[in-house]
Write a protein that holds these residues in place. Structure first.
Motif, PDB file in Angstrom:
ATOM      1  N   CYS A 333       0.807  -1.216   0.000  1.00 10.88           N
ATOM      2  CA  CYS A 333       0.000   0.000   0.000  1.00 10.88           C
ATOM      3  C   CYS A 333       0.844   1.272   0.000  1.00 10.88           C
ATOM      4  CB  CYS A 333      -0.938   0.014   1.212  1.00 10.88           C
ATOM      5  SG  CYS A 333      -2.100  -1.377   1.259  1.00 10.88           S
ATOM      6  N   TYR A 335       0.030   5.918  -0.423  1.00  6.78           N
ATOM      7  CA  TYR A 335      -0.983   6.966  -0.322  1.00  6.78           C
ATOM      8  C   TYR A 335      -0.794   7.931  -1.479  1.00  6.78           C
ATOM      9  CZ  TYR A 335      -3.960  10.640   1.615  1.00  6.78           C
ATOM     10  OH  TYR A 335      -4.952  11.562   1.809  1.00  6.78           O
ATOM     11  N   ARG A 339      -6.171   8.900  -1.463  1.00 10.00           N
ATOM     12  CA  ARG A 339      -6.635   7.533  -1.262  1.00 10.00           C
ATOM     13  C   ARG A 339      -5.508   6.654  -0.740  1.00 10.00           C
ATOM     14  NH1 ARG A 339      -9.770   9.953  -4.748  1.00 10.00           N
ATOM     15  NH2 ARG A 339     -11.820   9.152  -5.348  1.00 10.00           N
ATOM     16  N   LEU A 341      -3.873   3.411  -1.617  1.00  6.81           N
ATOM     17  CA  LEU A 341      -3.806   2.617  -2.834  1.00  6.81           C
ATOM     18  C   LEU A 341      -3.021   1.348  -2.562  1.00  6.81           C
ATOM     19  CD1 LEU A 341      -2.890   5.591  -5.177  1.00  6.81           C
ATOM     20  CD2 LEU A 341      -5.160   4.551  -4.943  1.00  6.81           C
ATOM     21  N   ALA A 350      -8.470   0.897  -4.280  1.00  3.93           N
ATOM     22  CA  ALA A 350      -8.345   2.150  -3.533  1.00  3.93           C
ATOM     23  C   ALA A 350      -9.293   2.119  -2.346  1.00  3.93           C
ATOM     24  CB  ALA A 350      -8.670   3.340  -4.432  1.00  3.93           C
ATOM     25  N   ALA A 352     -10.872   4.388   1.141  1.00  2.00           N
ATOM     26  CA  ALA A 352     -11.064   5.705   1.751  1.00  2.00           C
ATOM     27  C   ALA A 352     -10.227   5.789   3.014  1.00  2.00           C
ATOM     28  CB  ALA A 352     -12.541   5.914   2.077  1.00  2.00           C
ATOM     29  N   PRO A 353      -9.374   6.807   3.154  1.00  2.00           N
ATOM     30  CA  PRO A 353      -8.496   6.884   4.333  1.00  2.00           C
ATOM     31  C   PRO A 353      -9.250   6.983   5.651  1.00  2.00           C
ATOM     32  CG  PRO A 353      -7.765   8.386   2.609  1.00  2.00           C
ATOM     33  CD  PRO A 353      -9.112   7.890   2.198  1.00  2.00           C
ATOM     34  N   LEU A 359     -13.205   1.951  -2.531  1.00  4.56           N
ATOM     35  CA  LEU A 359     -13.712   2.914  -3.509  1.00  4.56           C
ATOM     36  C   LEU A 359     -13.759   2.316  -4.913  1.00  4.56           C
ATOM     37  CD1 LEU A 359     -11.764   6.061  -2.231  1.00  4.56           C
ATOM     38  CD2 LEU A 359     -14.104   5.338  -1.674  1.00  4.56           C
TER      39      LEU A 359
END
Length: 657
Positions: A333, A335, A339, A341, A350, A352-353, A359
């Motif tokens: 992962c 950022y 998002r 990612l 993706a 949502a933080p 998403l």
């Protein structure tokens, strides 16, 4: 730096067999040094009086602790069992069998149990004889096969010893007790162990460790799985001795339930407070990750990504998610574009933080990802199959914008809005991240692959001389391919960060490959600062914050080096046999362990602050080849685990994890 020095008595130095065992101990200790042992600083097994110097580890032995404080309660016993099981797993993985695990060979350091004294026993422990000669070990903690067929002792003997050690920790005595070592030997081979006083929830598992036949005993990985079924809140937090001199004594940990379901999502457990001290669980493998404040050697940052700590939204709650439960592997992962990612085998997605909501998802075939997604040219970039497939996605929808399949093999690096493709013949191609079109192409023989760092406009390539005495550093404008500057620096260097107009390197010894110094070069002034490490480190990686470099090595040695004062600020043996690149935020340093835990260390003092629970995959016998680097954004840490979980916690309060 405090050292513990072992010197062989002259009487035994004249014994070739004893010398041979000591030589084996030195070799074994070097192989596992720093993981769950004291790191070997130096040794000379061939001296007139053979000796070995290791780092001094403060803390009582398990034997002394039990004598002074009595048996351990169930919660501490579970943590000791988990820590020693993990220790044996890593010890056995490097081909070492301890053969003399006992309470006096277990140190209770503040960061967890440490196993010491490899491959050698004191003469008083070796008086029993068989037809094959001296028995190696301590009778109350030896396995039946060590008496019956000592030449065929394998890793399962250490599991038997572990069972005996745990009985001692739980009751203050061993499972086979007698004043006579000969009676003990008979009991070990023929009698059932005495488990009176052992907590009921652990007794069956300890009994399996004490099985007479090696094949009937669990492996270290099986022990760890069983422990998770014993207690839902399984962890490997360090045991902290009861007698403390600090005025600020941490609260006792809450006793977890003896059995129950899997832990609830983090958002529902944020009020549970554990000890500040912890034992870390695994670097020296390729630890893929993208951070603004840290860059793993040879990897790419997320261009333009700002992951330094900022003001966290007040409404943030910790969360965890499994976006791809059907997909294997650890999520990688980063950022970008607002998002989280991530990439797994065959999938990019993706999140949502704020809450981990998925998403979008995008299938990318069954290829293993070449690292976490990167935002370049305003698009989400992925690569796989050694750079033979490049794909750019819309960050809002995950739909493909362009795709490219470069010919040949080579490396792929992202630098700002440009993708740098380096072919085997030395041809470097600059590809526009927004369109996928070629910007420029030129031959750069001997340059090799590039690295780049968020916030820095240049990309860098290094090439060491044949004898490792110097390194040529080439700085290239990724947008045009123009060489901005070159320098030849002393030593074999690997760039780890670009900060304030300077490059930071780790310097390695050519013969051993061990990191022996931290180097800073400022091209504007052509000045170079070199800070030697007190002890060379194996397969080290680093994170940088300001003028401080945090170096993590195989075996778990984590140290902070100040480039301005040219001094090491602190050093910590974390017991992480392997770990991700350390990520500092100014106040804390974060590291991911192979069992999925996220660890936090105080950046100023090196004190261990907290950890998340382990999140192991179902098949824990498999070694995690790629450890995801934690991502730090706006006071939140985003991390991933082997069971496919992606999770987020508040960076400011690790004690509540």
């Amino acid at each position: 730096m405090k050292l513990a020095v072992k010197i062989v008595h002259a009487e035994f130095a004249r014994d070739p067999e004893f010398r041979g065992r000591f030589r084996q101990e030195v070799a074994a200790a070097r192989r596992v040094s720093g993981a769950f042992t004291a790191s070997v600083v130096d040794a000379d097994p061939e001296a007139d009086r053979p000796w070995m110097a290791t780092l001094f580890i403060p803390g009582p032995t398990l034997s002394d602790h039990v004598k002074q404080n009595g048996p351990m309660p169930s919660s501490q016993l579970r943590r000791l069992m988990a820590g020693l099981a993990e220790a044996l797993r890593d010890i056995h993985r490097v081909g070492v069998v301890h053969r003399d695990l006992k309470p006096s060979n277990v140190l209770l350091a503040e960061d967890g149990p440490k196993v010491i004294d490899f491959g050698i026993s004191r003469p008083k422990d070796s008086e029993l004889r068989t037809e094959t000669g001296k028995l190696i070990g301590t009778p109350p903690f030896m396995a039946p096969e060590q008496f019956r067929r000592p030449r065929e002792v394998g890793p399962a003997a250490d599991i038997f010893a572990l069972g005996s050690v745990l009985v001692h920790a739980a009751t203050g005595r061993g499972p086979f007790d007698s004043d006579s070592p000969y009676v003990v030997a008979y009991q070990v081979v023929h009698d059932e162990p005495d488990l009176t006083g052992v907590p009921e929830n652990l007794a069956p598992l300890i009994a399996r460790c004490l099985a007479k036949e090696p094949e009937d005993r669990p492996t270290p990985d099986e022990l760890m799985r069983e422990l998770r079924s014993v207690a839902a809140s399984y962890d490997t937090q360090a045991f902290i001795p009861a007698q403390r001199t600090s005025a600020e004594e941490p609260p006792e940990p809450q006793e977890p339930p003896e059995a129950g379901p899997e832990p609830k999502p983090l958002a529902r457990r944020r009020g549970i407070r554990g000890r500040a001290a912890l034992v870390a669980g695994a670097v020296a493998v390729l630890a893929c990750g993208v951070l603004a404040s840290v860059q793993l050697i040879g990897q790419d940052p997320a261009p333009g990504q700002d992951t330094t700590a900022g003001t966290a939204p007040a409404a943030f709650s910790a969360w965890e998610a499994k976006p791809a439960p059907e997909t294997g592997g650890v999520p990688q992962c980063a950022y970008g574009a607002g998002r989280v990612l991530c990439a797994q085998a065959g999938l990019v997605y993706a999140l949502a933080p704020a809450d981990g909501t998925v998403l979008w998802r995008h299938s990318v075939s069954e290829e293993i990802p070449g690292g976490p997604p990167v935002v370049s040219g305003g698009l989400v970039q992925t690569s796989a199959n050694g750079g033979r497939r490049l794909e750019a996605l819309d960050p809002a929808s995950g739909k493909q914008v362009w795709k490219r399949s470069p010919s040949g093999s080579g490396s792929v690096r992202y630098a700002g809005g440009t993708i740098l493709l380096t072919g085997a013949d030395g041809t470097v191609t600059g590809v526009d991240g927004a369109s996928g079109e070629t910007r420029w192409e030129r031959r750069m023989p001997g340059v090799g692959s590039f690295v780049s760092f968020a916030g820095d406009p240049l990309a860098y390539a290094t090439r060491a001389s044949d004898d490792g005495s110097s390194t040529r550093v080439t700085a290239v404008d990724p947008g045009t391919g123009d060489v901005r500057w070159e320098a030849r620096l002393e030593g074999m260097l690997r760039p780890v960060a670009a900060k304030g107009g300077s490059l930071v390197f780790l310097s390695s010894d050519w013969a051993t490959g061990n990191t022996d110094a931290v180097v800073r070069h400022t091209p504007g002034t052509k000045s170079t600062t070199r800070v030697a490490l007190p002890v060379p480190r194996q397969d080290a990686i680093a994170g940088v914050r300001g003028n401080v470099v945090y170096v993590l090595a195989t075996g778990g040695s984590l140290e902070a080096v100040d480039l301005d004062t040219r001094q090491r600020i602190w050093h910590l043996e974390t017991s992480v046999s392997r770990g991700s690149a350390p990520v500092p935020d100014g106040e804390r340093v974060f590291v991911t362990a192979p069992d999925g835990r996220l660890l936090a260390v105080d950046a100023g003092s090196g004190r261990l602050l907290g950890q998340t629970p382990p999140r192991l995959a179902a098949d824990t016998d498999r070694v995690v080849a790629t450890l995801p680097t934690p991502v730090l954004v706006d006071g939140h840490v985003y991390a991933a685990a082997p069971d496919g979980t992606v999770f987020a916690v508040d960076a400011r309060d690790p004690a509540k994890w």
